[in-house]
Design a protein around this motif. Structure first.
Motif, PDB file in Angstrom:
ATOM      1  N   ILE A  88      -2.588  19.256 -28.156  1.00 60.47           N
ATOM      2  CA  ILE A  88      -2.468  18.219 -29.189  1.00 60.47           C
ATOM      3  C   ILE A  88      -1.602  17.042 -28.761  1.00 60.47           C
ATOM      4  O   ILE A  88      -1.419  16.105 -29.542  1.00 60.47           O
ATOM      5  CB  ILE A  88      -1.912  18.821 -30.504  1.00 60.47           C
ATOM      6  N   VAL A  89      -1.057  17.065 -27.561  1.00 56.56           N
ATOM      7  CA  VAL A  89      -0.271  15.929 -27.068  1.00 56.56           C
ATOM      8  C   VAL A  89      -0.961  15.353 -25.837  1.00 56.56           C
ATOM      9  O   VAL A  89      -1.573  16.088 -25.058  1.00 56.56           O
ATOM     10  CB  VAL A  89       1.180  16.342 -26.717  1.00 56.56           C
ATOM     11  N   PRO A  90      -0.909  14.038 -25.664  1.00 57.82           N
ATOM     12  CA  PRO A  90      -1.530  13.441 -24.471  1.00 57.82           C
ATOM     13  C   PRO A  90      -0.716  13.739 -23.218  1.00 57.82           C
ATOM     14  O   PRO A  90       0.491  13.502 -23.179  1.00 57.82           O
ATOM     15  CB  PRO A  90      -1.536  11.941 -24.792  1.00 57.82           C
ATOM     16  N   ILE A  91      -1.393  14.266 -22.220  1.00 53.82           N
ATOM     17  CA  ILE A  91      -0.734  14.554 -20.943  1.00 53.82           C
ATOM     18  C   ILE A  91      -0.834  13.307 -20.070  1.00 53.82           C
ATOM     19  O   ILE A  91      -1.924  12.764 -19.894  1.00 53.82           O
ATOM     20  CB  ILE A  91      -1.395  15.753 -20.254  1.00 53.82           C
ATOM     21  N   PRO A  92       0.269  12.813 -19.527  1.00 53.53           N
ATOM     22  CA  PRO A  92       0.213  11.577 -18.722  1.00 53.53           C
ATOM     23  C   PRO A  92      -0.497  11.800 -17.388  1.00 53.53           C
ATOM     24  O   PRO A  92      -0.036  12.571 -16.548  1.00 53.53           O
ATOM     25  CB  PRO A  92       1.693  11.226 -18.513  1.00 53.53           C
ATOM     26  N   TYR A  93      -1.638  11.139 -17.231  1.00 54.79           N
ATOM     27  CA  TYR A  93      -2.371  11.144 -15.960  1.00 54.79           C
ATOM     28  C   TYR A  93      -2.579   9.690 -15.540  1.00 54.79           C
ATOM     29  O   TYR A  93      -3.646   9.115 -15.713  1.00 54.79           O
ATOM     30  CB  TYR A  93      -3.726  11.850 -16.117  1.00 54.79           C
ATOM     31  N   LEU A 118       0.831  -1.207   0.000  1.00 47.33           N
ATOM     32  CA  LEU A 118       0.000   0.000   0.000  1.00 47.33           C
ATOM     33  C   LEU A 118       0.866   1.257   0.000  1.00 47.33           C
ATOM     34  O   LEU A 118       0.592   2.219  -0.718  1.00 47.33           O
ATOM     35  CB  LEU A 118      -0.931  -0.004   1.215  1.00 47.33           C
ATOM     36  N   LYS A 119       1.912   1.252   0.811  1.00 48.50           N
ATOM     37  CA  LYS A 119       2.820   2.401   0.856  1.00 48.50           C
ATOM     38  C   LYS A 119       3.499   2.599  -0.491  1.00 48.50           C
ATOM     39  O   LYS A 119       3.651   3.734  -0.967  1.00 48.50           O
ATOM     40  CB  LYS A 119       3.862   2.194   1.953  1.00 48.50           C
ATOM     41  N   ALA A 120       3.906   1.488  -1.115  1.00 50.10           N
ATOM     42  CA  ALA A 120       4.563   1.579  -2.424  1.00 50.10           C
ATOM     43  C   ALA A 120       3.615   2.166  -3.467  1.00 50.10           C
ATOM     44  O   ALA A 120       4.029   2.960  -4.323  1.00 50.10           O
ATOM     45  CB  ALA A 120       5.050   0.201  -2.868  1.00 50.10           C
ATOM     46  N   CYS A 121       2.325   1.813  -3.393  1.00 56.08           N
ATOM     47  CA  CYS A 121       1.351   2.340  -4.350  1.00 56.08           C
ATOM     48  C   CYS A 121       1.136   3.837  -4.143  1.00 56.08           C
ATOM     49  O   CYS A 121       0.999   4.599  -5.106  1.00 56.08           O
ATOM     50  CB  CYS A 121       0.030   1.589  -4.217  1.00 56.08           C
ATOM     51  N   VAL A 122       1.076   4.263  -2.879  1.00 56.73           N
ATOM     52  CA  VAL A 122       0.916   5.696  -2.592  1.00 56.73           C
ATOM     53  C   VAL A 122       2.117   6.473  -3.125  1.00 56.73           C
ATOM     54  O   VAL A 122       1.974   7.550  -3.732  1.00 56.73           O
ATOM     55  CB  VAL A 122       0.732   5.923  -1.080  1.00 56.73           C
ATOM     56  N   GLU A 123       3.314   5.952  -2.898  1.00 57.00           N
ATOM     57  CA  GLU A 123       4.519   6.619  -3.401  1.00 57.00           C
ATOM     58  C   GLU A 123       4.538   6.640  -4.927  1.00 57.00           C
ATOM     59  O   GLU A 123       4.968   7.627  -5.539  1.00 57.00           O
ATOM     60  CB  GLU A 123       5.762   5.909  -2.866  1.00 57.00           C
ATOM     61  N   ALA A 124       4.056   5.560  -5.541  1.00 58.48           N
ATOM     62  CA  ALA A 124       4.006   5.520  -7.004  1.00 58.48           C
ATOM     63  C   ALA A 124       3.009   6.550  -7.537  1.00 58.48           C
ATOM     64  O   ALA A 124       3.252   7.193  -8.565  1.00 58.48           O
ATOM     65  CB  ALA A 124       3.618   4.123  -7.475  1.00 58.48           C
ATOM     66  N   GLN A 125       1.873   6.727  -6.838  1.00 58.83           N
ATOM     67  CA  GLN A 125       0.887   7.709  -7.260  1.00 58.83           C
ATOM     68  C   GLN A 125       1.446   9.131  -7.160  1.00 58.83           C
ATOM     69  O   GLN A 125       1.220   9.977  -8.028  1.00 58.83           O
ATOM     70  CB  GLN A 125      -0.367   7.583  -6.398  1.00 58.83           C
ATOM     71  N   ALA A 126       2.184   9.385  -6.071  1.00 55.83           N
ATOM     72  CA  ALA A 126       2.810  10.700  -5.912  1.00 55.83           C
ATOM     73  C   ALA A 126       3.845  10.943  -7.009  1.00 55.83           C
ATOM     74  O   ALA A 126       3.952  12.053  -7.548  1.00 55.83           O
ATOM     75  CB  ALA A 126       3.465  10.804  -4.535  1.00 55.83           C
ATOM     76  N   LEU A 127       4.597   9.909  -7.366  1.00 55.44           N
ATOM     77  CA  LEU A 127       5.583  10.036  -8.437  1.00 55.44           C
ATOM     78  C   LEU A 127       4.896  10.307  -9.775  1.00 55.44           C
ATOM     79  O   LEU A 127       5.399  11.088 -10.597  1.00 55.44           O
ATOM     80  CB  LEU A 127       6.427   8.766  -8.520  1.00 55.44           C
ATOM     81  N   ALA A 128       3.743   9.666  -9.999  1.00 55.08           N
ATOM     82  CA  ALA A 128       3.006   9.893 -11.243  1.00 55.08           C
ATOM     83  C   ALA A 128       2.524  11.337 -11.337  1.00 55.08           C
ATOM     84  O   ALA A 128       2.591  11.964 -12.407  1.00 55.08           O
ATOM     85  CB  ALA A 128       1.821   8.932 -11.332  1.00 55.08           C
ATOM     86  N   ALA A 129       2.034  11.887 -10.205  1.00 56.88           N
ATOM     87  CA  ALA A 129       1.586  13.282 -10.200  1.00 56.88           C
ATOM     88  C   ALA A 129       2.755  14.233 -10.475  1.00 56.88           C
ATOM     89  O   ALA A 129       2.621  15.211 -11.222  1.00 56.88           O
ATOM     90  CB  ALA A 129       0.929  13.620  -8.864  1.00 56.88           C
ATOM     91  N   LYS A 130       3.905  13.938  -9.888  1.00 57.93           N
ATOM     92  CA  LYS A 130       5.088  14.770 -10.123  1.00 57.93           C
ATOM     93  C   LYS A 130       5.525  14.687 -11.576  1.00 57.93           C
ATOM     94  O   LYS A 130       5.929  15.697 -12.173  1.00 57.93           O
ATOM     95  CB  LYS A 130       6.222  14.307  -9.206  1.00 57.93           C
ATOM     96  N   TRP A 150       3.322  16.936 -13.647  1.00 54.68           N
ATOM     97  CA  TRP A 150       3.683  18.346 -13.477  1.00 54.68           C
ATOM     98  C   TRP A 150       4.961  18.675 -14.250  1.00 54.68           C
ATOM     99  O   TRP A 150       5.041  19.712 -14.921  1.00 54.68           O
ATOM    100  CB  TRP A 150       3.868  18.638 -11.995  1.00 54.68           C
ATOM    101  N   GLU A 151       5.962  17.796 -14.177  1.00 51.43           N
ATOM    102  CA  GLU A 151       7.213  18.040 -14.895  1.00 51.43           C
ATOM    103  C   GLU A 151       6.986  18.023 -16.403  1.00 51.43           C
ATOM    104  O   GLU A 151       7.622  18.781 -17.144  1.00 51.43           O
ATOM    105  CB  GLU A 151       8.247  16.988 -14.488  1.00 51.43           C
ATOM    106  N   PHE A 152       6.080  17.156 -16.868  1.00 52.45           N
ATOM    107  CA  PHE A 152       5.780  17.101 -18.298  1.00 52.45           C
ATOM    108  C   PHE A 152       5.185  18.425 -18.761  1.00 52.45           C
ATOM    109  O   PHE A 152       5.580  18.973 -19.803  1.00 52.45           O
ATOM    110  CB  PHE A 152       4.805  15.955 -18.581  1.00 52.45           C
ATOM    111  N   ILE A 153       4.227  18.967 -18.006  1.00 56.08           N
ATOM    112  CA  ILE A 153       3.607  20.243 -18.375  1.00 56.08           C
ATOM    113  C   ILE A 153       4.639  21.361 -18.358  1.00 56.08           C
ATOM    114  O   ILE A 153       4.674  22.220 -19.255  1.00 56.08           O
ATOM    115  CB  ILE A 153       2.438  20.557 -17.426  1.00 56.08           C
ATOM    116  N   GLN A 154       5.496  21.370 -17.326  1.00 56.77           N
ATOM    117  CA  GLN A 154       6.505  22.418 -17.203  1.00 56.77           C
ATOM    118  C   GLN A 154       7.543  22.345 -18.315  1.00 56.77           C
ATOM    119  O   GLN A 154       7.920  23.366 -18.898  1.00 56.77           O
ATOM    120  CB  GLN A 154       7.218  22.304 -15.846  1.00 56.77           C
ATOM    121  N   ASN A 155       8.024  21.129 -18.609  1.00 59.68           N
ATOM    122  CA  ASN A 155       9.136  20.981 -19.557  1.00 59.68           C
ATOM    123  C   ASN A 155       8.690  20.975 -21.009  1.00 59.68           C
ATOM    124  O   ASN A 155       9.446  21.389 -21.892  1.00 59.68           O
ATOM    125  CB  ASN A 155       9.903  19.687 -19.252  1.00 59.68           C
TER     126      ASN A 155
END
Length: 297
Positions: free
Chosen positions: A85-90, A28-40, A43-48
């Protein structure tokens, strides 16, 4: 022989020693950390990818994709925000399955064996002689006795603990957050078709000075090749034009001009517009009715 309860006690202790908190909480902890990494990552994709930052001013602008094509016989330029026009990873975790199985076996074997024998090393020897007339008889006797005692006991016990865990995580592209959806909607509405050489417009190419006035008002608007309004790039030349007379209002450049011929240009563009300002006719004076006269409708 009494029943040996050691195996059950061993099995119970082994079951209590299993770290259920780590087994269940770890995934469960690993999944929460993975979800936080996905959100980050989002954000980095939108910024970069979708935003440019001016290194001098720190101003952020959406990245546009521009290309030219022919429309209505003219070469025009289409400007599209890249994020539309590009898919944003969610990526989001939708389901977590944790299957746990413990196998504990314990056994005990006890064997007791006793062998008893007696052996005593004792010897007895006797002899006797008897006569019956002319006859004589001799007798000899021997006796021995042994005693021996042996005992043997064996005990054997064994146990094993085995547990397995299967973790299945299902993830996929999640729906876009409401805020980002609204931003993309605004960016989509900003899609614009522009002239790659820029667009220069004036309120009129021939201005007439109204009666009683000395100047006519010129309003000029300029869009550069990317479709961005740039009134500060407008240059107006001609007799009687002073820089302090210019003013910018609503993305346009406004100036009052006396009669004459003027040229409107845009800095960095080859486009120009010639504007003629002419004086209007002096109005003919008409009589004013007396206050006592009445006008019939």
């Amino acid at each position: 022989m009494a029943v040996d309860k050691t195996p059950s006690q061993v099995a119970t202790s082994a079951l209590q020693a299993i770290p259920f908190g780590s087994i269940i909480g770890g995934p469960l902890k690993a999944c929460v950390e993975a979800q936080a990494l996905a959100a980050k990552t989002t954000w980095e994709f939108i910024q970069n990818v979708g935003i440019n930052i001016d290194p001098k001013t720190g101003e952020k602008r959406a990245v546009n994709v521009s290309f030219s094509f022919i429309q209505g016989g003219k070469l025009v330029q289409l400007n599209i925000p890249l994020l539309t026009i590009v898919p944003i990873p969610y990526i989001a975790i939708h389901e977590i399955d944790i299957n746990f199985k413990a196998n504990i076996s314990a056994s005990s074997t006890s064997t007791s064996e006793t062998t008893q024998s007696e052996a005593k090393d004792a010897a007895l020897k006797a002899s006797a002689s008897m006569r019956f007339g002319v006859f004589k008889m001799n007798a000899d006797m021997n006796a021995s006795y042994s005693s021996k005692k042996d005992s043997k006991a064996t005990s054997d016990s064994k146990y094993s603990v085995e547990y397995t865990m299967d973790v299945a995580v299902k993830a996929g592209q999640d729906s876009m957050p409401a805020g980002m959806s609204k931003i993309l909607e605004l960016l989509g509405n900003a899609l614009d078709v522009s002239d790659p050489t820029g667009t220069l417009e004036v309120n009129a190419t021939q201005l007439i000075i109204e009666n009683g006035k000395e100047k006519a008002q010129l309003i000029a608007t300029y869009k550069d090749g990317s479709g961005l309004l740039a009134p500060d790039k407008l240059i107006i030349t001609g007799t009687g034009v002073n820089a302090e007379d210019f003013k910018i209002s609503a993305d346009s450049r406004i100036i009052d001009l006396p009669a004459g011929t003027y040229t409107v240009k845009a800095e960095g563009s080859k486009k120009e517009v010639v504007v003629n300002v002419i004086a209007g006719e002096t109005p003919t004076t008409t009589g004013t009715p007396d206050a006592g006269d009445e006008t019939n409708s």
